[in-house]
Design an enzyme around this catalytic site. Structure first.
Site, PDB file in Angstrom:
ATOM      1  N   SER A  99       3.581   2.252  -0.052  1.00 25.42           N
ATOM      2  CA  SER A  99       4.434   1.168  -0.485  1.00 25.42           C
ATOM      3  C   SER A  99       3.777  -0.215  -0.392  1.00 25.42           C
ATOM      4  O   SER A  99       4.314  -1.193  -0.891  1.00 25.42           O
ATOM      5  CB  SER A  99       5.701   1.156   0.380  1.00 25.42           C
ATOM      6  OG  SER A  99       5.369   0.911   1.758  1.00 25.42           O
ATOM      7  N   SER A 141       1.617   4.565   3.801  1.00 22.81           N
ATOM      8  CA  SER A 141       1.749   3.382   2.949  1.00 22.81           C
ATOM      9  C   SER A 141       0.638   2.358   3.074  1.00 22.81           C
ATOM     10  O   SER A 141       0.623   1.370   2.347  1.00 22.81           O
ATOM     11  CB  SER A 141       3.096   2.695   3.206  1.00 22.81           C
ATOM     12  OG  SER A 141       4.150   3.459   2.691  1.00 22.81           O
ATOM     13  N   LYS A 143       2.478  -8.329   3.977  1.00 18.79           N
ATOM     14  CA  LYS A 143       3.479  -7.546   3.252  1.00 18.79           C
ATOM     15  C   LYS A 143       4.857  -8.151   3.509  1.00 18.79           C
ATOM     16  O   LYS A 143       5.156  -8.571   4.628  1.00 18.79           O
ATOM     17  CB  LYS A 143       3.412  -6.092   3.731  1.00 18.79           C
ATOM     18  CG  LYS A 143       4.307  -5.113   2.990  1.00 18.79           C
ATOM     19  CD  LYS A 143       4.090  -3.697   3.513  1.00 18.79           C
ATOM     20  CE  LYS A 143       4.940  -2.675   2.781  1.00 18.79           C
ATOM     21  NZ  LYS A 143       4.672  -1.290   3.249  1.00 18.79           N
TER      22      LYS A 143
END
EC number: 6.3.5.7
Length: 492
Positions: free
Chosen positions: A158, A182, A78
């Site tokens: 997210s 997330s 990420k």
């Protein structure tokens, strides 16, 4: 033979050790898949040259029979994990061209064990979002489609880019971060195993901060065994992180397939009272029955203050974000907006106005408000007190049970434009994941069934502090019970 990019981490390690294929071949299979599905917008930075170089080194280690635990395994990170010499943006315009000169501890741990990085994945800006629609690089599209509609769906957020990458066979595993859900919510939406360890198990050093008392690195994989392998590599004490826990990294792989005898599963009935889709409720009930048949004892529990979790979270997290994001001022790094004869205050204002997206601005404003002298007692301090009550509820429950099972999300994946104009509805998507985050507990989302529209639905397992082992044990039992279901998006 299974396509190389569809192999699990465990099967890839086995194949590499048996010399059925090389790491370079494995990496090239993933690169081909990434290039084929760039329309999903899962990656924001591709590091193919680095990956091939790391794969060559891995192949040499295999040739010398000296492989490390993740030797040659392709993963994605990420884009809030700092990667030395590689752009790290948190998918915000304010950091769009930022290249760190140091490595995050979690990515370094994986590199030290032989991992091969394919690239950095898309995410909601500064990890603020539940649908991956706030990124400065644009939306991420889920690999999944409903069986009655061809509309593009969100992968969750997210960590939506990481979820899309693993679900779409563009990475064997992918790092995410979990502040209020997330990792777990995107895993539920995309048919993956998403694991958030105990707060402090993984170092936060080198992770771009959202809410420091909640942020924790997590991992997306396609099997529970893969999660155990990746977690063993990621976790560990780090003196560079003041919140890191000084605890031995446990051996986790033996949890897979172990007996459920004498395991007590808590079911928080009060959390199923509203806002949950019928398909999700049915899968929850089916999962409880599955665990009961596997030998677990089912215990009804109440988490009285969990219903306040969302309200508490959206006071505490924005408050911490407003403090953390004050460092982005255009002076030291990141975007700077300038004009002639401007004052320092004008430069701050113009830089932050241009650099932050609407959702981030909204949360900074909420956080600044609740920390103001007039509101500190009424909102922030009260939220911290209720957070303690939520944690106490879990402590009381864990005196009677070994793990708690509930949905990871109240709904299936929704259309990209469906909820973006109503932030309140979007916030409620984290209804089931936030309480465990507030308490800092280990938890996982595991695919448990499909909705009537053919979309994956995940169940969440919450464990005691530092008890990742039992979370994996329960997750493995659920995985075995639904192995007849194919959690694979069509066309991939």
């Amino acid at each position: 033979m299974t396509e190389l990019n569809k192999l699990t981490v465990a099967d890839s390690i086995k194949g590499l050790k048996n010399k059925d294929f090389t790491s370079k071949e494995l990496v090239n299979a993933h690169i081909t898949q990434i290039e084929k599905h760039r329309n999903l917008n899962a990656y924001v930075t591709e590091t193919f040259d680095l990956a091939l170089k790391q794969a060559e080194a891995a192949d040499q280690n295999y040739a010398q029979n000296q492989p490390r635990t993740l030797e040659g395994i392709p993963f994605a990170a990420k884009d809030l994990f700092c990667t030395k010499g590689i752009r790290t943006t948190a998918c915000s315009n304010i950091l769009k061209n930022f290249v760190p000169n140091y490595e995050s501890s979690v990515t370094q741990n994986i590199f030290d064990k032989g991992g091969v990085m394919l690239g950095k994945t898309n995410m909601d800006e500064f990890a603020m979002g539940s649908a991956n629609i706030t990124s400065c690089f644009g939306n991420v599209i889920s690999p999944w489609k409903a069986n009655d509609d061809n509309a593009d769906l969100v992968p969750g957020g997210s960590s939506g880019g990481s979820a899309a990458a693993v679900s779409g066979f563009m990475a064997s595993a992918a790092l995410g971060s979990d502040t209020g859900g997330s990792v777990r919510q995107p895993a539920s939406f995309t048919g993956l195993v998403g694991f958030k360890p105990t707060y402090g198990r993984c170092s936060r050093y080198g992770m771009v901060s959202f809410a420091s008392s909640l942020d924790q690195a997590g991992i997306f994989t396609r099997s529970v065994l893969d999660s155990s392998i990746m977690l063993e590599a990621m976790m560990g004490f780090d003196a560079k992180d003041s919140t890191s826990i000084k605890a031995e990294v446990p051996e986790l792989q033996s949890a897979i397939g172990s007996s459920m005898k004498n395991i007590k599963i808590g079911v928080p009935l009060n959390l199923g009272e509203g806002g949950i889709e019928p398909d999700v409720m049915k899968i929850w009930q089916d999962t409880i029955e599955l665990l009961k048949n596997a030998g677990a004892e089912i215990v009804d529990i109440i988490l009285p203050h969990a219903k306040y979790g969302v309200a508490v979270y959206y006071v505490i997290a924005p408050a911490e974000a407003s403090s953390n994001l004050s460092r982005y001022d255009g002076v030291r790094y990141g975007l700077r907006v300038e004009r002639e004869n401007m004052t320092l205050d004008e430069m701050y204002e113009m830089t932050r106005s241009a650099g932050f997206g609407e959702e981030v601005k909204r949360r900074i404003m909420i956080g600044t408000y609740v920390l103001s002298s007039n509101c500190m007692d009424a909102y922030y301090l009260k939220a911290q007190k209720v957070r303690r009550l939520v944690a106490n509820d879990f402590n009381n429950a864990f005196e009677k049970v070994d793990a708690i099972v509930l949905p990871a999300a109240p709904t299936e994946a929704f259309k990209i434009a469906e909820k973006q104009n109503d932030p309140t509805i979007m916030y409620l998507n984290d209804l089931f994941t936030i309480p465990a985050s507030l308490a800092g507990l280990p938890c996982a989302s595991i695919p448990a069934g499909l909705s009537a529209r053919g979309l994956p639905l995940g169940m969440q397992i919450i464990g005691k502090q530092l008890d990742e082992y039992n979370v994996l044990k329960v997750a493995s039992t659920i995985e075995s019970g639904v192995k007849h279901i194919k959690f694979e998006p069509a066309g991939f």
